[in-house]
Scaffold this motif. Structure first.
Motif, PDB file in Angstrom:
ATOM      1  N   ILE A 111       0.872  -1.176   0.000  1.00  0.00           N
ATOM      2  CA  ILE A 111       0.000   0.000   0.000  1.00  0.00           C
ATOM      3  C   ILE A 111       0.906   1.223   0.000  1.00  0.00           C
ATOM      4  N   ASN A 112       0.713   2.087  -0.998  1.00  0.00           N
ATOM      5  CA  ASN A 112       1.606   3.228  -1.160  1.00  0.00           C
ATOM      6  C   ASN A 112       0.803   4.491  -1.443  1.00  0.00           C
ATOM      7  N   ASN A 113       1.245   5.588  -0.815  1.00  0.00           N
ATOM      8  CA  ASN A 113       0.653   6.901  -1.062  1.00  0.00           C
ATOM      9  C   ASN A 113      -0.807   6.926  -0.608  1.00  0.00           C
ATOM     10  N   LEU A 114      -0.979   6.952   0.708  1.00  0.00           N
ATOM     11  CA  LEU A 114      -2.289   6.859   1.334  1.00  0.00           C
ATOM     12  C   LEU A 114      -2.532   8.069   2.225  1.00  0.00           C
ATOM     13  N   GLN A 115      -3.709   8.688   2.094  1.00  0.00           N
ATOM     14  CA  GLN A 115      -4.121   9.749   3.008  1.00  0.00           C
ATOM     15  C   GLN A 115      -5.476   9.392   3.584  1.00  0.00           C
ATOM     16  N   VAL A 116      -5.568   9.353   4.915  1.00  0.00           N
ATOM     17  CA  VAL A 116      -6.819   9.064   5.600  1.00  0.00           C
ATOM     18  C   VAL A 116      -7.238  10.304   6.378  1.00  0.00           C
ATOM     19  N   ASN A 117      -8.403  10.853   6.043  1.00  0.00           N
ATOM     20  CA  ASN A 117      -8.971  12.009   6.728  1.00  0.00           C
ATOM     21  C   ASN A 117     -10.106  11.543   7.627  1.00  0.00           C
ATOM     22  N   LEU A 118      -9.998  11.834   8.918  1.00  0.00           N
ATOM     23  CA  LEU A 118     -10.996  11.379   9.889  1.00  0.00           C
ATOM     24  C   LEU A 118     -11.895  12.541  10.284  1.00  0.00           C
ATOM     25  N   TYR A 119     -13.186  12.396  10.014  1.00  0.00           N
ATOM     26  CA  TYR A 119     -14.130  13.486  10.214  1.00  0.00           C
ATOM     27  C   TYR A 119     -15.000  13.323  11.446  1.00  0.00           C
ATOM     28  N   ASN A 120     -14.895  12.211  12.137  1.00  0.00           N
ATOM     29  CA  ASN A 120     -15.656  11.991  13.353  1.00  0.00           C
ATOM     30  C   ASN A 120     -14.744  11.401  14.410  1.00  0.00           C
ATOM     31  N   ASN A 121     -15.219  11.427  15.660  1.00  0.00           N
ATOM     32  CA  ASN A 121     -14.439  10.847  16.734  1.00  0.00           C
ATOM     33  C   ASN A 121     -14.364   9.347  16.557  1.00  0.00           C
ATOM     34  N   ILE A 122     -13.153   8.845  16.452  1.00  0.00           N
ATOM     35  CA  ILE A 122     -12.943   7.430  16.176  1.00  0.00           C
ATOM     36  C   ILE A 122     -11.867   6.902  17.112  1.00  0.00           C
ATOM     37  N   TYR A 123     -12.052   5.683  17.601  1.00  0.00           N
ATOM     38  CA  TYR A 123     -10.995   5.091  18.405  1.00  0.00           C
ATOM     39  C   TYR A 123     -10.624   3.723  17.874  1.00  0.00           C
ATOM     40  N   ASN A 124      -9.513   3.266  18.353  1.00  0.00           N
ATOM     41  CA  ASN A 124      -8.929   1.973  18.011  1.00  0.00           C
ATOM     42  C   ASN A 124      -8.119   2.056  16.736  1.00  0.00           C
ATOM     43  N   THR A 125      -8.297   1.145  15.769  1.00  0.00           N
ATOM     44  CA  THR A 125      -7.377   1.035  14.650  1.00  0.00           C
ATOM     45  C   THR A 125      -7.859   1.855  13.464  1.00  0.00           C
ATOM     46  N   LEU A 126      -6.995   2.703  12.917  1.00  0.00           N
ATOM     47  CA  LEU A 126      -7.429   3.719  11.970  1.00  0.00           C
ATOM     48  C   LEU A 126      -7.203   3.340  10.516  1.00  0.00           C
ATOM     49  N   VAL A 127      -6.136   2.625  10.212  1.00  0.00           N
ATOM     50  CA  VAL A 127      -5.863   2.229   8.832  1.00  0.00           C
ATOM     51  C   VAL A 127      -6.102   0.735   8.645  1.00  0.00           C
ATOM     52  N   GLY A 128      -5.462  -0.093   9.467  1.00  0.00           N
ATOM     53  CA  GLY A 128      -5.618  -1.531   9.308  1.00  0.00           C
ATOM     54  C   GLY A 128      -5.327  -2.283  10.583  1.00  0.00           C
ATOM     55  N   TRP A 129      -5.796  -3.512  10.630  1.00  0.00           N
ATOM     56  CA  TRP A 129      -5.651  -4.323  11.833  1.00  0.00           C
ATOM     57  C   TRP A 129      -4.318  -5.062  11.857  1.00  0.00           C
ATOM     58  N   ASP A 130      -4.131  -6.029  10.992  1.00  0.00           N
ATOM     59  CA  ASP A 130      -2.889  -6.818  10.972  1.00  0.00           C
ATOM     60  C   ASP A 130      -2.132  -6.538   9.680  1.00  0.00           C
ATOM     61  N   ASN A 131      -0.952  -5.950   9.793  1.00  0.00           N
ATOM     62  CA  ASN A 131      -0.127  -5.677   8.619  1.00  0.00           C
ATOM     63  C   ASN A 131       1.078  -6.602   8.582  1.00  0.00           C
ATOM     64  N   TYR A 132       1.172  -7.397   7.514  1.00  0.00           N
ATOM     65  CA  TYR A 132       2.322  -8.257   7.263  1.00  0.00           C
ATOM     66  C   TYR A 132       3.059  -7.818   6.002  1.00  0.00           C
ATOM     67  N   GLY A 133       2.479  -6.855   5.297  1.00  0.00           N
ATOM     68  CA  GLY A 133       3.066  -6.374   4.053  1.00  0.00           C
ATOM     69  C   GLY A 133       3.820  -5.077   4.248  1.00  0.00           C
ATOM     70  N   THR A 134       3.723  -4.189   3.257  1.00  0.00           N
ATOM     71  CA  THR A 134       4.417  -2.895   3.299  1.00  0.00           C
ATOM     72  C   THR A 134       3.412  -1.773   3.112  1.00  0.00           C
ATOM     73  N   VAL A 135       3.443  -0.824   4.029  1.00  0.00           N
ATOM     74  CA  VAL A 135       2.640   0.393   3.907  1.00  0.00           C
ATOM     75  C   VAL A 135       3.603   1.562   3.965  1.00  0.00           C
ATOM     76  N   SER A 136       3.599   2.404   2.923  1.00  0.00           N
ATOM     77  CA  SER A 136       4.560   3.510   2.873  1.00  0.00           C
ATOM     78  C   SER A 136       3.903   4.774   2.362  1.00  0.00           C
ATOM     79  N   GLU A 137       4.498   5.903   2.739  1.00  0.00           N
ATOM     80  CA  GLU A 137       4.023   7.217   2.303  1.00  0.00           C
ATOM     81  C   GLU A 137       2.561   7.414   2.682  1.00  0.00           C
ATOM     82  N   PHE A 138       2.285   7.438   3.990  1.00  0.00           N
ATOM     83  CA  PHE A 138       0.907   7.613   4.429  1.00  0.00           C
ATOM     84  C   PHE A 138       0.760   8.793   5.380  1.00  0.00           C
ATOM     85  N   VAL A 139      -0.419   9.400   5.347  1.00  0.00           N
ATOM     86  CA  VAL A 139      -0.769  10.520   6.219  1.00  0.00           C
ATOM     87  C   VAL A 139      -2.126  10.234   6.837  1.00  0.00           C
TER      88      VAL A 139
END
Length: 199
Positions: A111-139
């Motif tokens: 997963i590359n070049n990711l932007q996640v904008n959160l518009y409500n009150n959220i808790y716990n895991t924001l992008v993903g639960w279990d990552n075994y791969g590669t996530v890069s360039e994220f905001v």
């Protein structure tokens, strides 16, 4: 579902096109898409027996979704997701919902070049639960103050690579772990060049 490797890249113009995604397809998103009008997991792809091994270029388009509906249940080793802007909303009725993440439940792909904008009150895991791969360039951008009963992380568990990530927004210290190392993940394996900041 067609489990053959796709040879051509298909354009996705609307929500109905998105529902036709195949496990090994190649796609480019051509318009902003709004999945927030549907509850449940209508637009969530797959499960442990239906793994996404394809390639989706979100092309910088914005996908609006509900927090309880991750985009992918399981991304396989050949799966590639890129250039995604994700606007995440959570209805007030779901404020105590324990969810797996906005993008994936399990990731073995890239997963590359990711932007996640959160518009409500959220808790716990924001992008993903279990990552075994590669996530890069994220905001991750908190558009509102963050409240919650549990610690909040970009990724709950990381056994792969997370690099070049940034969390920012206002009042993110209201959940203590956000400005600590665990603001990125509960497990710190191979996490490089990631940081968080209050506005």
């Amino acid at each position: 579902y067609n489990t053959q490797n796709a040879k051509e890249i298909k354009g996705i113009y609307n929500e109905q096109d998105y529902l036709q995604i195949q496990p090994k397809g190649k796609y480019i998103i051509l318009n902003d898409l709004d999945f927030s009008k549907e509850s449940g997991k209508k637009y969530s792809f797959g499960n442990k027996n239906l793994i996404f091994e394809g390639n989706i270029d979100y092309n910088g388009k914005t996908i609006t979704t509900l927090y309880s509906s991750y985009l992918f249940a399981y991304i396989g080793r050949s799966g590639k997701i890129s250039n995604l802007v994700l606007d995440v909303k959570m209805p007030d009725a779901e404020m105590n919902h324990w969810a797996a993440g906005a993008v994936f439940a399990t990731n073995y792909g890239e997963i590359n070049n990711l932007q996640v904008n959160l518009y409500n009150n959220i808790y716990n895991t924001l992008v993903g639960w279990d990552n075994y791969g590669t996530v890069s360039e994220f905001v991750i951008n908190y558009k509102e103050s963050l409240y919650g009963q549990h610690n909040s992380y970009a990724f709950y568990s990381n056994y792969g690579k997370i690099k070049n990530g940034y969390i920012y927004g206002k009042n993110t210290t209201q959940i203590g772990s956000i400005n600590a190392g665990s603001g990125i993940t509960t497990t710190a394996f191979l996490r490089t060049n990631c940081s968080s900041r209050n506005s």
